[in-house]
Design an enzyme around this catalytic site. Structure first.
Site, PDB file in Angstrom:
ATOM      1  N   GLY A  62      63.821 -31.365 -27.120  1.00 23.64           N
ATOM      2  CA  GLY A  62      64.321 -30.355 -26.187  1.00 23.64           C
ATOM      3  C   GLY A  62      65.383 -29.452 -26.778  1.00 23.64           C
ATOM      4  O   GLY A  62      66.176 -28.862 -26.049  1.00 23.64           O
ATOM      5  N   LEU A  63      65.397 -29.332 -28.096  1.00 20.17           N
ATOM      6  CA  LEU A  63      66.410 -28.516 -28.767  1.00 20.17           C
ATOM      7  C   LEU A  63      65.864 -27.178 -29.264  1.00 20.17           C
ATOM      8  O   LEU A  63      66.536 -26.475 -30.006  1.00 20.17           O
ATOM      9  CB  LEU A  63      67.022 -29.301 -29.934  1.00 20.17           C
ATOM     10  CG  LEU A  63      67.752 -30.578 -29.550  1.00 20.17           C
ATOM     11  CD1 LEU A  63      68.192 -31.339 -30.794  1.00 20.17           C
ATOM     12  CD2 LEU A  63      68.951 -30.262 -28.667  1.00 20.17           C
ATOM     13  N   GLY A  64      64.647 -26.832 -28.894  1.00 21.14           N
ATOM     14  CA  GLY A  64      64.098 -25.530 -29.246  1.00 21.14           C
ATOM     15  C   GLY A  64      63.379 -25.480 -30.578  1.00 21.14           C
ATOM     16  O   GLY A  64      63.250 -24.407 -31.167  1.00 21.14           O
ATOM     17  N   SER A  65      62.878 -26.605 -31.057  1.00 23.04           N
ATOM     18  CA  SER A  65      62.190 -26.596 -32.359  1.00 23.04           C
ATOM     19  C   SER A  65      60.932 -25.734 -32.325  1.00 23.04           C
ATOM     20  O   SER A  65      60.631 -25.041 -33.304  1.00 23.04           O
ATOM     21  CB  SER A  65      61.850 -28.018 -32.815  1.00 23.04           C
ATOM     22  OG  SER A  65      60.970 -28.651 -31.907  1.00 23.04           O
ATOM     23  N   SER A  66      60.217 -25.731 -31.213  1.00 23.54           N
ATOM     24  CA  SER A  66      59.007 -24.899 -31.144  1.00 23.54           C
ATOM     25  C   SER A  66      59.365 -23.420 -31.143  1.00 23.54           C
ATOM     26  O   SER A  66      58.672 -22.603 -31.755  1.00 23.54           O
ATOM     27  CB  SER A  66      58.170 -25.251 -29.912  1.00 23.54           C
ATOM     28  OG  SER A  66      58.869 -24.944 -28.720  1.00 23.54           O
ATOM     29  N   GLU A  88      55.275 -19.232 -27.814  1.00 23.27           N
ATOM     30  CA  GLU A  88      55.807 -20.236 -26.889  1.00 23.27           C
ATOM     31  C   GLU A  88      54.877 -20.424 -25.681  1.00 23.27           C
ATOM     32  O   GLU A  88      54.736 -21.526 -25.170  1.00 23.27           O
ATOM     33  CB  GLU A  88      57.207 -19.826 -26.412  1.00 23.27           C
ATOM     34  CG  GLU A  88      58.291 -20.059 -27.437  1.00 23.27           C
ATOM     35  CD  GLU A  88      58.665 -21.517 -27.536  1.00 23.27           C
ATOM     36  OE1 GLU A  88      59.522 -21.983 -26.780  1.00 23.27           O
ATOM     37  OE2 GLU A  88      58.069 -22.207 -28.388  1.00 23.27           O
ATOM     38  N   ASP A 113      64.682 -19.971 -25.221  1.00 20.91           N
ATOM     39  CA  ASP A 113      64.699 -20.573 -26.557  1.00 20.91           C
ATOM     40  C   ASP A 113      64.323 -19.579 -27.641  1.00 20.91           C
ATOM     41  O   ASP A 113      64.983 -19.498 -28.680  1.00 20.91           O
ATOM     42  CB  ASP A 113      63.774 -21.796 -26.623  1.00 20.91           C
ATOM     43  CG  ASP A 113      64.302 -22.990 -25.853  1.00 20.91           C
ATOM     44  OD1 ASP A 113      65.465 -22.949 -25.413  1.00 20.91           O
ATOM     45  OD2 ASP A 113      63.547 -23.962 -25.687  1.00 20.91           O
TER      46      ASP A 113
END
Length: 171
Positions: free
Chosen positions: A92-96, A133, A144
């Site tokens: 949930g840290l925005g890697s995608s 995304e 993000d």
């Protein structure tokens, strides 16, 4: 393509990319929507030519790459691309979003020949990353990919992004 974080390393023949993707790309891509027909072609191409990639993250990463590649490259452009990240996947840290911005910015830079992206380029990269995304998450907020594109602090409300200037200390 080398994405070690999701255990993908594969190459494709230029003629396969041309014949199975680029010749079938829509004449115009919607600015904010995914072409579901073309998305299906991309996923079929990956399954047929990279058949060992069946995990969701592998297929999703390659799908985003080839979808963005097809938007930005109207003809085959040979390249080697490697993306690694220190951002944990699935935390949930925005890697995608970081992946999406990295792919969009890199492909845009290659096509435009620009080493530095100006504000207009950043807006375009953010828009492309938002499409990526959408492929990955369906209905993302856009936060993000905006943070990954612009960095710093952002005010985000109803899909509108506004950079926030940091407060200056009074010394």
């Amino acid at each position: 393509v080398d994405f070690p974080d999701v255990r993908v390393k594969h190459s494709w023949k230029g003629e396969d990319v041309e014949n199975h993707l680029l010749k079938h790309r829509p004449s115009t891509f919607p600015r904010n929507e995914i072409s579901s027909v073309f998305l299906g072609l991309v996923q079929d191409f990956i399954r047929k030519t990279g058949d060992r990639y069946h995990e969701d993250l592998q297929l999703a990463s390659l799908t985003c790459f080839f979808y963005l590649y097809s938007i930005l490259c109207q003809e085959f452009v040979p390249m080697k691309i490697k993306v690694e990240s220190d951002i944990p996947i699935g935390a949930g840290l925005g890697s995608s979003a970081a992946l999406s911005v990295c792919l969009a910015a890199g492909l845009h830079a290659i096509q435009s020949g620009k080493a530095q992206l100006d504000q207009h380029d950043q807006e375009y990269v953010c828009q492309l990353a938002f499409l990526s995304e959408k492929i990955l998450h369906g209905k993302p907020s856009g936060i993000d990919n905006a943070v990954s594109t612009y960095g710093g602090f952002l005010h985000f409300q109803n899909g509108c992004i506004e950079p926030i200037e940091p407060l200056k200390s009074i010394n």
